[in-house]
Design a protein around this motif. Sequence first.
Motif, short mmCIF file in Angstrom:
data_model
loop_
_atom_site.label_atom_id
_atom_site.label_comp_id
_atom_site.label_asym_id
_atom_site.label_seq_id
_atom_site.Cartn_x
_atom_site.Cartn_y
_atom_site.Cartn_z
N GLY A 615 0.82 -1.21 0.00
CA GLY A 615 0.00 0.00 0.00
C GLY A 615 0.84 1.26 0.00
O GLY A 615 0.50 2.27 -0.65
N ARG A 616 1.99 1.24 0.70
CA ARG A 616 2.85 2.42 0.76
C ARG A 616 3.55 2.70 -0.57
O ARG A 616 4.01 3.81 -0.81
CB ARG A 616 3.89 2.24 1.88
N ILE A 617 3.66 1.66 -1.41
CA ILE A 617 4.25 1.90 -2.73
C ILE A 617 3.38 2.86 -3.53
O ILE A 617 3.88 3.78 -4.20
CB ILE A 617 4.41 0.56 -3.48
N VAL A 618 2.08 2.68 -3.44
CA VAL A 618 1.14 3.58 -4.14
C VAL A 618 1.04 4.91 -3.40
O VAL A 618 1.00 6.00 -4.03
CB VAL A 618 -0.24 2.91 -4.27
N SER A 622 1.22 9.47 -3.96
CA SER A 622 -0.14 10.02 -3.84
C SER A 622 -0.09 11.41 -3.23
O SER A 622 0.89 11.81 -2.58
CB SER A 622 -1.01 9.10 -2.97
N GLU A 623 -1.17 12.14 -3.40
CA GLU A 623 -1.29 13.47 -2.82
C GLU A 623 -1.49 13.36 -1.32
O GLU A 623 -2.34 12.60 -0.85
CB GLU A 623 -2.45 14.22 -3.47
N THR A 624 -0.73 14.14 -0.58
CA THR A 624 -0.74 14.04 0.88
C THR A 624 -2.10 14.38 1.47
O THR A 624 -2.56 13.76 2.43
CB THR A 624 0.34 14.96 1.49
N ARG A 625 -2.80 15.38 0.90
CA ARG A 625 -4.08 15.81 1.46
C ARG A 625 -5.14 14.71 1.40
O ARG A 625 -6.10 14.75 2.17
CB ARG A 625 -4.57 17.05 0.72
N ARG A 626 -5.00 13.79 0.48
CA ARG A 626 -6.00 12.74 0.32
C ARG A 626 -5.70 11.49 1.17
O ARG A 626 -6.45 10.53 1.14
CB ARG A 626 -6.11 12.33 -1.14
N LEU A 627 -4.63 11.55 1.92
CA LEU A 627 -4.26 10.42 2.77
C LEU A 627 -4.83 10.62 4.17
O LEU A 627 -5.08 11.76 4.59
CB LEU A 627 -2.74 10.29 2.84
N PRO A 628 -5.04 9.53 4.94
CA PRO A 628 -5.59 9.66 6.30
C PRO A 628 -4.66 10.48 7.20
O PRO A 628 -3.47 10.63 6.94
CB PRO A 628 -5.69 8.20 6.77
N ASP A 629 -5.24 10.96 8.30
CA ASP A 629 -4.46 11.80 9.21
C ASP A 629 -3.35 11.02 9.92
O ASP A 629 -2.33 11.60 10.29
CB ASP A 629 -5.40 12.42 10.26
N ASP A 630 -3.58 9.73 10.16
CA ASP A 630 -2.58 8.93 10.86
C ASP A 630 -1.63 8.21 9.91
O ASP A 630 -0.90 7.29 10.30
CB ASP A 630 -3.26 7.90 11.77
N HIS A 631 -1.61 8.62 8.66
CA HIS A 631 -0.73 7.97 7.68
C HIS A 631 0.73 8.29 8.00
O HIS A 631 1.06 9.42 8.42
CB HIS A 631 -1.09 8.44 6.27
N PRO A 632 1.67 7.34 7.80
CA PRO A 632 3.09 7.60 8.12
C PRO A 632 3.69 8.78 7.38
O PRO A 632 4.62 9.42 7.90
CB PRO A 632 3.78 6.29 7.71
N ILE A 633 3.18 9.08 6.20
CA ILE A 633 3.76 10.17 5.43
C ILE A 633 3.54 11.51 6.13
O ILE A 633 4.32 12.46 5.94
CB ILE A 633 3.15 10.18 4.00
N LEU A 636 6.32 11.18 9.24
CA LEU A 636 7.73 11.08 8.90
C LEU A 636 8.13 11.94 7.72
O LEU A 636 9.31 12.27 7.57
CB LEU A 636 8.08 9.61 8.58
N GLY A 637 7.19 12.26 6.90
CA GLY A 637 7.52 12.92 5.65
C GLY A 637 7.64 11.90 4.53
O GLY A 637 7.88 10.71 4.75
N ARG A 638 7.46 12.38 3.33
CA ARG A 638 7.45 11.48 2.17
C ARG A 638 8.81 10.80 1.97
O ARG A 638 8.89 9.61 1.66
CB ARG A 638 7.06 12.27 0.93
N LYS A 639 9.89 11.55 2.16
CA LYS A 639 11.22 11.01 1.88
C LYS A 639 11.57 9.86 2.81
O LYS A 639 12.02 8.79 2.36
CB LYS A 639 12.25 12.13 2.01
N LYS A 640 11.36 10.07 4.11
CA LYS A 640 11.75 9.03 5.06
C LYS A 640 10.88 7.79 4.92
O LYS A 640 11.35 6.66 5.05
CB LYS A 640 11.63 9.60 6.49
N MET A 641 9.58 8.00 4.62
CA MET A 641 8.71 6.84 4.43
C MET A 641 9.12 6.05 3.18
O MET A 641 9.14 4.82 3.18
CB MET A 641 7.25 7.29 4.30
N ASN A 642 9.49 6.77 2.13
CA ASN A 642 9.88 6.10 0.90
C ASN A 642 11.21 5.36 1.05
O ASN A 642 11.45 4.35 0.38
CB ASN A 642 9.97 7.11 -0.25
#
Length: 700
Positions: A615-618, A622-633, A636-642
């Motif tokens: 799921g994190r690959i997709v 993805s746009e951050t605003r459309r992700l849940p509030d408790d999402h790791p991105i 941590l930020g997009r870079k660290k999660m990736n």
Amino acid sequence: MPSVENENNCSRRWRISSKNARSAAIAVLSILLTAAPMISPSYLVLAFSSGNNGAMVTGGRTTAARYTYLSTPSSSPISNHDCRSIGVNRAQIGRRHRKKNKSNTSSCAITSINSATIDDNDINIQNITTEDDEECNIANKCFKQDKLVERAKDKEELKAAVQEVKDVAKEVKTSTKKLGKTIAKNRRGILTFLRNRLFSIEMREDIKRRKKHYVSDWTDAFKSKKALLQTIPAILFLYFACLAPAISFGTIATDLTSGSIGVVEFLLSSGLSGMLYSVLSGQPMAFIAPTGLTLAFISGLFRFCTVQNVPFFPIYAWVGIWTSIFMVTLGAAGSSKLIRYCTRFTDEVFNALLSMNFIYEALASLRRNFLLVADPMNLSMPFVSLAMAIGTFWSTVKVTTMEQTILFNKRIRTNIKNFGPVSIIAIMSILNLHPWIKKFGIPTLSRSVPSRFMLAGGRDFLIPFRSIPITARLLCALPAVLLTSLFFMDQNISVRVVNNPDNKLRKGEAYNLDMIALGIVTLGLSLVGLPWMCGATVQSMNHVVAMSHTEFNEETQQLEVIDVTETRTTGFVIHAMIAATIGLLPLLSFLPTPVVAGIFLFLGKKLMNGNSFLGRIVDGVSETRRLPDDHPIRCLGRKKMNIFTGAQFGCLLALWGFKQCAVTAIFFPSVIGMLMAIRAFVLPRFFTEEDFVALGDPSP
């Protein structure tokens, strides 16, 4: 009557005691007849004592004898005149009183011996001339009295010995009873001691936890009409879900092992091992089945044996025997507690690998239809096969998610979900027999399934595992270590996924008991040369889903698990049906290959559900605003999660590369163990514990 002097002068003592009457008598007569005419004034002495054993040869035998002495009077000449015969029984003449009459001796002066006869039992010395008959009578009486005293003493000694034996026997009997009472009294303590020595505390807890549920594991499938209506369709669907991998991997193994292992072996192994595992295992919701990882190891081992020019099946048997020993030892020692170091990082990568393997095998089967077209004039066959596979996959997904729709009522939706997958398989198989579809020549299992039961190559059922040298048997422990690591990871991860708290199982886990059960199954399969089975995550999860009672939550708009019918009955019946398929091989040949490929696609897709790594690959793009509030991105930020997701993706590619490469396939299991090392020692250098918690992968 002779005077006292005369009595003293003619005193003659006969003290002969022998174990053999015949030998003693011959000795006495020989000495008397030889020495008496020549020696009158001297003493004739026969010196044989109880502490001095002499041996004489009589009648070809050597006999030990005991004597005292024999004397003749110093002043009595030997004359020839008659005297009545005296019979001496068994060569005992003139015995001395041994106790009270030790000093009182009887005397009889012998003046001549005319003749003597000897038979087997008695000695008759005739015409012994004495100076006085009364003296000879006295000697006779003393002899008889001494004989009676000796017999009485022997009887007393015998009686004392018998009594002593009785006392000893009585003591032994008493001691035995006391020992039996002690063992009976301390039996629990002894058994507890042996149990503690053989099994670790983790193993004992597993047995204690599952023992009380063993009976209900068999009866829960029939406890209510609702459970029964759920059990029957689950058995029918999972039969095909477990049958498809056995046939598919059997077909692939035929090519990889040059026909040494084929479809019949995989069907027989899957059925028999599944039945045994459902009886012995601690977690009955988990299944064992053939997997692509095990097939990769078998393929690597076969190539090694071919290159080294050694027989494959004896090596195969000994690798399995060593693996069984290692698995049972690890289970008894409670080694499954180490699985706590196998975090979600490892679980997700491993499950993604299994999912990829199912999808890959399905696509490879469809690809062969495009590459190996039997009839160049029939170019539409590959496309029709692809359409049938996609139709099977899509239809199965739809019927299994019917409960989430608003169509019909709840009862109809539930029945469609339960019986839908089996109905689709039957419909597709019947549709392939229609002339309009049959003209395309869609391939069926008749190409890989034999028409009758026969092991590959017509070999014997039992492997001649003693045909290789002892050195080779011992060296088989090295690849067995690799196979054990594969089984340890695969088995524990599969059962770990089943025991996930989200599945709401109530009876508890038993990881160590599952390890021992798999070790026993591996031993049996190795001795008969059938392919090894191990934990099957895909089939196990589908078993849990099929036996779950769910309800649709209006607030979350998702299905929620209410409870699960935990039973051994489904697993046993499913694998019994697979084993019985051996007798239905002609009917099985009508099943279209694209339908099997569609089932593989469904199983691979099913295993992807809930895998946060995929799921994190997709989500990474993805746009951050459309992700849940408790999402790791967001944490941590997009870079660290990736970066974390990229590490998992790199491990997945490395595992896939090792599995696919023929040279490194046999070492593939050791790479799985590296996943835990990477998570435990490498990633903490780049991520804090708070980061791991945000990613849903806290440290143990």
